[in-house]
Design a protein around this motif. Sequence first.
Motif, PDB file in Angstrom:
ATOM      1  N   ALA A 147       0.831  -1.204   0.000  1.00 14.57           N
ATOM      2  CA  ALA A 147       0.000   0.000   0.000  1.00 14.57           C
ATOM      3  C   ALA A 147       0.869   1.258   0.000  1.00 14.57           C
ATOM      4  O   ALA A 147       0.645   2.191  -0.791  1.00 14.57           O
ATOM      5  N   ILE A 175      -7.302   1.432  -6.201  1.00 16.18           N
ATOM      6  CA  ILE A 175      -7.022   1.952  -4.864  1.00 16.18           C
ATOM      7  C   ILE A 175      -8.282   2.590  -4.278  1.00 16.18           C
ATOM      8  O   ILE A 175      -8.668   2.325  -3.129  1.00 16.18           O
ATOM      9  N   HIS A 186     -10.865  -0.035  -3.469  1.00 16.02           N
ATOM     10  CA  HIS A 186     -10.485  -0.768  -2.262  1.00 16.02           C
ATOM     11  C   HIS A 186     -10.838   0.027  -1.014  1.00 16.02           C
ATOM     12  O   HIS A 186     -11.419  -0.518  -0.058  1.00 16.02           O
ATOM     13  N   ILE A 187     -10.522   1.313  -1.016  1.00 14.93           N
ATOM     14  CA  ILE A 187     -10.811   2.161   0.147  1.00 14.93           C
ATOM     15  C   ILE A 187     -12.316   2.277   0.368  1.00 14.93           C
ATOM     16  O   ILE A 187     -12.803   2.174   1.504  1.00 14.93           O
ATOM     17  N   VAL A 202     -13.681  -0.957   1.869  1.00 16.71           N
ATOM     18  CA  VAL A 202     -13.345  -1.066   3.295  1.00 16.71           C
ATOM     19  C   VAL A 202     -14.268  -0.188   4.130  1.00 16.71           C
ATOM     20  O   VAL A 202     -14.750  -0.605   5.195  1.00 16.71           O
ATOM     21  N   LEU A 203     -14.534   1.029   3.645  1.00 15.04           N
ATOM     22  CA  LEU A 203     -15.416   1.948   4.375  1.00 15.04           C
ATOM     23  C   LEU A 203     -16.851   1.426   4.421  1.00 15.04           C
ATOM     24  O   LEU A 203     -17.532   1.545   5.445  1.00 15.04           O
ATOM     25  N   ILE A 239      -9.763  -3.551   8.644  1.00 14.19           N
ATOM     26  CA  ILE A 239      -8.417  -3.029   8.896  1.00 14.19           C
ATOM     27  C   ILE A 239      -7.793  -3.693  10.126  1.00 14.19           C
ATOM     28  O   ILE A 239      -6.616  -4.065  10.117  1.00 14.19           O
TER      29      ILE A 239
END
Length: 225
Positions: free
Chosen positions: A20, A156, A159-160, A163-164, A175
């Motif tokens: 990352a 990217i 992916h973020i 996750v959120l 995480i």
Amino acid sequence: MMKTTRIWDLPTRIFHWLLAAAVIGLVISGKVGGNAMTWHIRLGYVVFALLVFRVIWGLVGGHWSRFTSFFPTPARLGRYLRGKALAQDTAGHTPLGALSVFAMLLVLGAQVGTGLISDDEIAFSGPLTALVSGDTVNLATGYHKDWGQLLVIALIVLHIVAVLIYWVAKKNNLIKPMLGGDKTLAAEVVATRDSAKTRWLALVVLLAAIAIVYTVVGLASPALN
């Protein structure tokens, strides 16, 4: 009864965060250009070595780090999309998460590969440009600077966002397990191997990955003489 189980071995966790950081550094240095391209090249080699490590680790690493444990087969995808996933379908990467993992590996692999034979004729020249034709260099450079870079940034962001969504909407913090290694699960699953022996094996795999990168980058040397 909830049970805490080791899912991610330490080598996988270190790989995840190093990759990352390196990819973010690659994007930033590529955008800045100029003298930052020196770091762009170095970080490219780092990502190359990390990808080689992950491919090998996907064959010999801890249970949930192995590709066979999370490969998104039609059966796994079907169960997951119907809301009937088994515990082993989601203990590590979910089937959709697995698709994201493989997409990232493929896109980063393509970015590294094209970077090795790219030449912007200003501040950057890949180490293997002498081994391919000028047309191939132009094609690789175009992809590396345009579509390849956009795909990396898109993955990217995706992916973020994922996750959120899991954190906020599903109350599932992805995480924390990637930091500490453990997940608290409702069903019992196989715990991953994360012993001192595992970590020594990871070091050997990393050294092998570095040696492979060194060898590949050095392939152009004879052509330059």
